[in-house]
Design a protein around this motif. Structure first.
Motif, short mmCIF file in Angstrom:
data_model
loop_
_atom_site.label_atom_id
_atom_site.label_comp_id
_atom_site.label_asym_id
_atom_site.label_seq_id
_atom_site.Cartn_x
_atom_site.Cartn_y
_atom_site.Cartn_z
N LEU A 182 0.83 -1.20 0.00
CA LEU A 182 0.00 0.00 0.00
C LEU A 182 0.87 1.26 0.00
O LEU A 182 0.56 2.24 -0.69
CB LEU A 182 -0.92 0.00 1.22
CG LEU A 182 -2.00 1.08 1.28
CD1 LEU A 182 -2.93 0.99 0.07
CD2 LEU A 182 -2.79 0.97 2.58
N GLY A 183 1.97 1.23 0.75
CA GLY A 183 2.89 2.36 0.75
C GLY A 183 3.48 2.61 -0.62
O GLY A 183 3.62 3.76 -1.06
N SER A 184 3.82 1.53 -1.33
CA SER A 184 4.34 1.67 -2.69
C SER A 184 3.31 2.28 -3.62
O SER A 184 3.62 3.16 -4.44
CB SER A 184 4.78 0.30 -3.23
OG SER A 184 5.80 -0.26 -2.44
N LEU A 185 2.06 1.84 -3.50
CA LEU A 185 1.00 2.37 -4.35
C LEU A 185 0.77 3.86 -4.09
O LEU A 185 0.56 4.63 -5.03
CB LEU A 185 -0.30 1.59 -4.11
CG LEU A 185 -0.44 0.25 -4.83
CD1 LEU A 185 -1.73 -0.44 -4.40
CD2 LEU A 185 -0.43 0.44 -6.34
N VAL A 186 0.80 4.25 -2.83
CA VAL A 186 0.62 5.66 -2.50
C VAL A 186 1.74 6.50 -3.11
O VAL A 186 1.50 7.59 -3.65
CB VAL A 186 0.57 5.86 -0.97
CG1 VAL A 186 0.65 7.33 -0.60
CG2 VAL A 186 -0.72 5.24 -0.40
#
Length: 510
Positions: A182-186
């Protein structure tokens, strides 16, 4: 079956415990697990996994930033091919150093304080990158954020495992991987819509938000009851377990079981005890899984994803490839989270390795056999020099590498991605858990750094198909390793798992 083998979770575990009985989580066990209040447990896990969110964000920070810095008007900040390579890969060296220091921090400071400590280098690293006046500051910022990621990689899975109960430990054990994705997507979303030519610094500033949120929330969370007991802080451990389970539950019996297990172990593992199968077997399994996980090629695929897609002329615009793969990862980790406590760890590892094997084999054979005129390449060596993108594909055969890559990421994310971290925190003995978890992180990131450094050299010398065929062989080895060495831990308490290795019976490897 011996009577001791039928003891429920909340009763004392006998030293004669021989195996994982099928009825271990029944009767009183199920009644106790149903009576627990998980809201506070979920809050503590959420506070911790913000560190993994930050890790995922920092890991892919170069993806949208490097293109902006390659054309930066200031020569002191402009990246060439060499400095861009180091800007991307030096993070893994920092992560290895973080894992090395976690071998000491986990047992000295404790799991929670180690996670909180990681906020300092992380915040400093983002500040350096956000205010960078030269490449040196950028590289130092990457090293510091990598160091923080290495500490959290070793500490967060152990913290979650030790505060969770068997009913939800599998699901919560997948949360670190879920939040990292999720951090990568953000980061991808912010990088796409912030206008990087001017605002790349704000991506570093945005990275401070989860760091500060994490450290504030963790101030109100309890430490691991098992760690507190190992430090002789019995009253604090009881209060911690009461907070996590709820005052109106029968947490005292679980506390006595944990306390009994901790009493059987010394404070720290000695060199002489390393020879004990109870110590070295789970350590070898955990380290072996981390080593094989990286050798399966996931880091290389993620780091050189856009290059691989250009090389194979995938029917996909470059700006959408990372986001699509990120969504596939997120979906697959979510599947693993909801199914881990139902299907079990081993079956997901088998399925995961099988899917990765088929995907890598498909990609390698496609690159080797598809004619140059169809895959849009001039030679395999063109992965290294990508100045001119390949021509648009003339047929849909180039869907094959796209689908193969998606299935590879899906297979990894539903098994060998999250489960290796979960099993690391489950099977390592308490007395060696802090040191051994740090060792696993060191092995993992040193392997990742080595692979990412040699990947392009191998492609240039032998062709792009060779790494993928090598990854396929490793995935076949993953299947054998899972069948021969990995125990099933679904529904078992950490004390039962430790008793399982302590017996030394030969059949535990089957």
């Amino acid at each position: 079956m011996e009577p001791s083998a039928r003891e429920p979770l909340v009763r004392k575990t006998s030293s004669s415990y021989r195996t994982f009985p099928e009825g271990a989580v029944k009767r009183l066990d199920k009644e106790y697990l149903r009576s627990l209040h998980n809201k506070r447990l979920y809050l503590a896990v959420f506070a911790a996994v913000l560190g993994n969110f930050n890790f995922g964000y920092a890991l892919v920070y170069p993806s949208p930033v490097i293109p902006a810095l390659e054309v930066h008007p200031n020569p002191a900040l402009r990246l060439d091919q060499h400095t861009a390579s180091w800007f991307g890969s030096v993070f893994t060296l920092g992560a290895a150093a973080g894992g090395l220091s976690a071998m000491l921090l986990n047992d000295r400071l404790g799991r929670k304080l180690s996670i909180m400590f990681s906020a300092l280098p992380s915040a400093l690293g983002y500040a350096l990158m956000g205010s960078a006046q030269g490449i040196g500051m950028l590289l130092l910022g990457r090293v510091l954020t990598g160091y923080a990621g290495g500490v959290t990689s070793a500490s967060i899975p152990v913290y979650i495992s030790e505060i969770s109960h068997p009913g939800v430990r599998g699901m919560l054990g997948a949360c670190p991987q879920l939040m990292a994705v999720l951090g990568s997507l953000v980061l991808y979303v912010l990088g796409k819509y912030l206008g990087l030519a001017l605002d790349w610094r704000w991506l570093a500033v945005a990275g401070e938000v989860p760091v500060l949120t994490m450290i504030i929330l963790l101030c109100f969370m309890p430490n691991s009851p098992r760690f507190l007991l190992s430090q002789g802080k019995d009253d604090e451990a009881l209060r911690s377990l009461c907070w996590l389970r709820g005052k109106d539950t029968d947490y005292a019996r679980e506390y006595e079981q944990i306390k009994d297990s901790v009493r059987k172990q010394s404070q720290r593992v000695s060199c002489a005890e390393i020879k004990d199968p109870f110590i070295y077997k789970p350590i070898l399994i955990a380290v072996g899984m981390r080593f094989l996980q990286q050798l399966s090629g996931v880091t290389c695929v993620l780091v050189y994803l856009q290059s691989i897609f250009k090389k194979t002329s995938v029917i996909l615009k470059p700006e959408y490839d990372a986001a699509l793969i990120g969504l596939v990862r997120l979906f697959s980790v979510a599947i693993a989270a909801v199914s881990m406590d139902k299907a079990g760890r081993k079956i997901l590892l088998f399925v995961s390795a099988g899917v990765m094997l088929a995907s890598n084999l498909t990609m390698g054979l496609y690159i080797h056999f598809v004619p140059v005129s169809q895959n849009g390449t001039v030679a395999n060596k063109t992965l290294v020099i990508l100045a001119n993108p390949p021509a648009e594909p003339t047929n849909y055969i180039t869907l094959i590498p796209l689908l193969a890559t998606m299935f590879f990421i899906m297979g990894y994310a539903m098994g060998w991605g999250p489960i290796t971290w979960l099993l690391m925190s489950e099977i390592l003995p308490l007395k060696a858990r802090g040191v051994a978890s740090g060792l696993c992180v060191v092995v993992s990131w040193l392997t990742a750094f080595t692979l990412t450094q040699f990947f392009l050299r191998v492609v240039e010398a032998f062709g792009l198909e060779v790494p993928f065929l090598f990854f396929a062989v490793i995935c076949a080895g993953n299947i054998l390793f899972t069948g021969c060495c990995v125990p099933e831990t679904k529904g078992r308490s950490l004390e039962q798992i430790e008793a399982f290795f302590r017996t030394g019976r030969r059949s535990f490897m089957r």
